[in-house]
Design a protein around this motif. Structure first.
Motif, short mmCIF file in Angstrom:
data_model
loop_
_atom_site.label_atom_id
_atom_site.label_comp_id
_atom_site.label_asym_id
_atom_site.label_seq_id
_atom_site.Cartn_x
_atom_site.Cartn_y
_atom_site.Cartn_z
N PHE A 1 47.04 22.43 42.53
CA PHE A 1 46.28 23.83 42.67
C PHE A 1 46.65 24.98 41.81
O PHE A 1 45.66 25.71 41.38
CB PHE A 1 46.71 24.33 44.12
N ASP A 2 48.00 25.12 41.45
CA ASP A 2 48.33 25.95 40.52
C ASP A 2 47.47 25.91 39.15
O ASP A 2 47.23 26.95 38.32
CB ASP A 2 49.64 26.12 40.21
N GLU A 3 47.46 24.50 38.61
CA GLU A 3 46.72 24.39 37.51
C GLU A 3 45.26 24.97 37.43
O GLU A 3 44.57 25.07 36.72
CB GLU A 3 46.82 22.80 37.30
N ARG A 4 44.61 24.33 38.79
CA ARG A 4 43.26 24.72 38.88
C ARG A 4 43.09 26.36 38.73
O ARG A 4 42.27 26.79 37.98
CB ARG A 4 42.82 24.45 40.35
N VAL A 5 43.97 27.10 39.37
CA VAL A 5 44.00 28.33 39.14
C VAL A 5 44.01 28.89 37.65
O VAL A 5 43.41 29.88 37.06
CB VAL A 5 45.18 29.22 40.13
N TYR A 6 45.05 28.17 37.00
CA TYR A 6 45.30 28.64 35.52
C TYR A 6 44.17 28.35 34.80
O TYR A 6 43.62 28.92 33.79
CB TYR A 6 46.45 27.72 35.21
N ARG A 7 43.58 27.04 34.88
CA ARG A 7 42.33 26.73 34.06
C ARG A 7 41.10 27.67 34.27
O ARG A 7 40.45 27.99 33.43
CB ARG A 7 42.06 25.10 34.65
N LEU A 8 41.01 28.04 35.72
CA LEU A 8 39.97 29.17 36.03
C LEU A 8 40.28 30.37 35.06
O LEU A 8 39.28 31.10 34.78
CB LEU A 8 39.90 29.36 37.42
N LEU A 9 41.46 30.79 35.05
CA LEU A 9 41.74 31.99 34.45
C LEU A 9 41.65 32.04 33.02
O LEU A 9 41.34 32.97 32.21
CB LEU A 9 43.11 32.48 34.71
N LEU A 10 41.89 30.77 32.51
CA LEU A 10 41.69 30.53 30.96
C LEU A 10 40.11 30.73 30.60
O LEU A 10 39.64 31.18 29.77
CB LEU A 10 41.96 29.00 30.55
N ARG A 11 39.24 30.30 31.52
CA ARG A 11 37.85 30.30 31.53
C ARG A 11 37.18 31.86 31.81
O ARG A 11 36.19 32.11 31.02
CB ARG A 11 37.03 29.24 32.28
N GLN A 12 37.80 32.32 32.59
CA GLN A 12 37.58 33.40 33.24
C GLN A 12 38.45 34.65 33.16
O GLN A 12 38.88 34.94 34.33
CB GLN A 12 36.77 33.49 34.56
N PRO A 13 38.82 34.91 32.02
CA PRO A 13 39.94 36.12 31.98
C PRO A 13 39.71 37.37 32.66
O PRO A 13 38.72 37.78 32.73
CB PRO A 13 40.35 36.19 30.44
N GLY A 14 40.84 38.00 33.03
CA GLY A 14 40.50 39.31 33.66
C GLY A 14 40.06 39.25 35.21
O GLY A 14 39.91 40.30 35.89
N ARG A 15 39.83 38.39 35.99
CA ARG A 15 39.36 38.15 37.25
C ARG A 15 40.43 38.51 38.22
O ARG A 15 41.53 38.43 37.92
CB ARG A 15 38.81 36.58 37.61
N ARG A 16 40.27 39.25 39.35
CA ARG A 16 41.10 39.55 40.34
C ARG A 16 41.55 38.30 41.08
O ARG A 16 40.66 37.21 41.12
CB ARG A 16 40.66 40.87 41.23
N ALA A 17 42.57 38.24 41.76
CA ALA A 17 42.87 37.28 42.70
C ALA A 17 41.92 36.98 43.71
O ALA A 17 41.56 35.93 43.97
CB ALA A 17 44.15 37.78 43.33
N ALA A 18 41.28 37.91 44.34
CA ALA A 18 40.34 37.84 45.12
C ALA A 18 39.02 37.15 44.67
O ALA A 18 38.43 36.25 45.17
CB ALA A 18 39.98 39.21 45.92
#
Length: 333
Positions: free
Chosen positions: A15-32
């Motif tokens: 799950f943490d890797e899924r969050v990490y990969r999403l943040l790589l694709r979409q930087p600057g997103r809030r947790a929500a």
């Protein structure tokens, strides 16, 4: 892009890797916002971001907002940290080696009569027999950690350069892969460095570490010998296939990755040192510091340091001790 899980080996959950990969694709997103995309609750994403931050993969830029750290450097640091953690855990096994003697009386495992995992040899003749058996059974690989103190060996196992050369060449002639990790204190015997450099040219794979914490010999990954006390040839632990043996082999491999080759590539005969390089190497060999070397050369300490660095770079050495070994291997000293 391949989205198969990659980071489990360094302790990052799926799950943490899924969050990490999403943040790589979409930087600057809030947790929500990340939670909405992943269709999970925001608290779960915030906890994942905190773990990723702790692993150095992301950083907090402002309240509720994270960005990924560039993966090459972040992952290299995380791998290095995990490797050191694994080495520390395995080293704890060695610290408790004295407790292995408590297993001596067991000798056998369970009621089946299967050979024990650990046998402690307290008789020099028993040590000799075990050495002979392991020498005879070695067919593919022998691993060594070599460090003092060195003491008189059981009868028939002399400690000399000639005996070491003969034993090593016998292994090499049988096609046994010898890997040995030495330390500076290994060169206790006059002429041993030159002997080891010759054996490295003949096929022994030898490396150096600044410090080797204990002696170890592993034969074909099926048996190991480990002294429980320094300076004597009794109380030798003989380990058979087990998780403990696996841990020792893994620890050896970690040390092997960190170690530097004992001897580098032989330089062409016409690629020798300049007169000044030879002087610098001789001064280094004598143990002089940069300031004293500068006085000998008639230059400033800073200039002497630069000249030393240039010689090390030419030799492909990262430490001054390694430079001395490489210079000796090339015949420059």
């Amino acid at each position: 892009m391949n989205d198969q899980p990659l980071l489990a080996a360094v302790g990052v959950s799926g799950f943490d890797e899924r969050v990490y990969r999403l943040l790589l694709r979409q930087p600057g997103r809030r947790a929500a916002e990340l939670a909405a995309v992943l269709e999970v609750g925001a608290p779960r994403v915030r906890a994942a971001l905190a773990r990723l931050d702790g692993n150095g993969l992301v950083r907090r830029v402002r309240s509720g907002v994270y960005e990924a750290v560039r993966p090459e450097g972040a992952l290299a640091s995380l791998v290095s940290m995990r490797r050191m953690e694994a080495e520390a855990r395995l080293a704890e096994v060695i610290k408790g080696a004295g407790e292995l003697a408590l297993l001596y009386d067991s000798g056998r495992m369970g009621a089946s009569g299967a050979p024990g995992v650990v046998e402690v040899l307290s008789d020099p003749q028993a040590v000799r027999r075990e050495l002979m058996e392991q020498n005879a059974m070695a067919s593919s690989e022998v691993l060594y950690l070599d460090t003092p103190p060195y003491v008189a060996r059981p009868e028939g196992y002399g400690d000399s350069n000639a005996v070491e050369e003969a034993n090593t060449r016998e292994f090499l002639a049988r096609g046994v892969d010898l890997r040995v990790i030495y330390c500076p204190a290994s060169f206790h015997r006059p002429g041993r460095l030159e002997t080891l450099l010759r054996l490295a040219q003949e096929g022994e794979r030898s490396r150096m570490l600044p410090h080797v914490p204990f002696k170890l010999r592993v034969t074909d990954r099926r048996a190991a010998m480990l002294p429980l006390m320094d300076g004597v040839y009794d109380h030798i632990a003989v380990l058979r296939p087990s998780r403990l043996l696996d841990a020792l082999i893994e620890l050896f491999e970690l040390y092997w990755e960190r170690a530097q080759p004992l001897a580098g590539r032989q330089a062409p005969p016409d690629d020798g040192p300049s007169e000044e390089e030879q002087v610098v190497l001789r001064l280094l060999k004598s143990g002089l510091k940069d300031e004293a070397i500068g006085r000998q050369l008639g230059v400033s300490t800073r200039t002497a340091t630069r000249k030393i660095a240039a010689v090390m770079e030419r030799l492909g050495a990262t430490t001054r001790f390694q430079a001395g070994l490489e210079a000796a291997a090339r015949g420059w000293l």
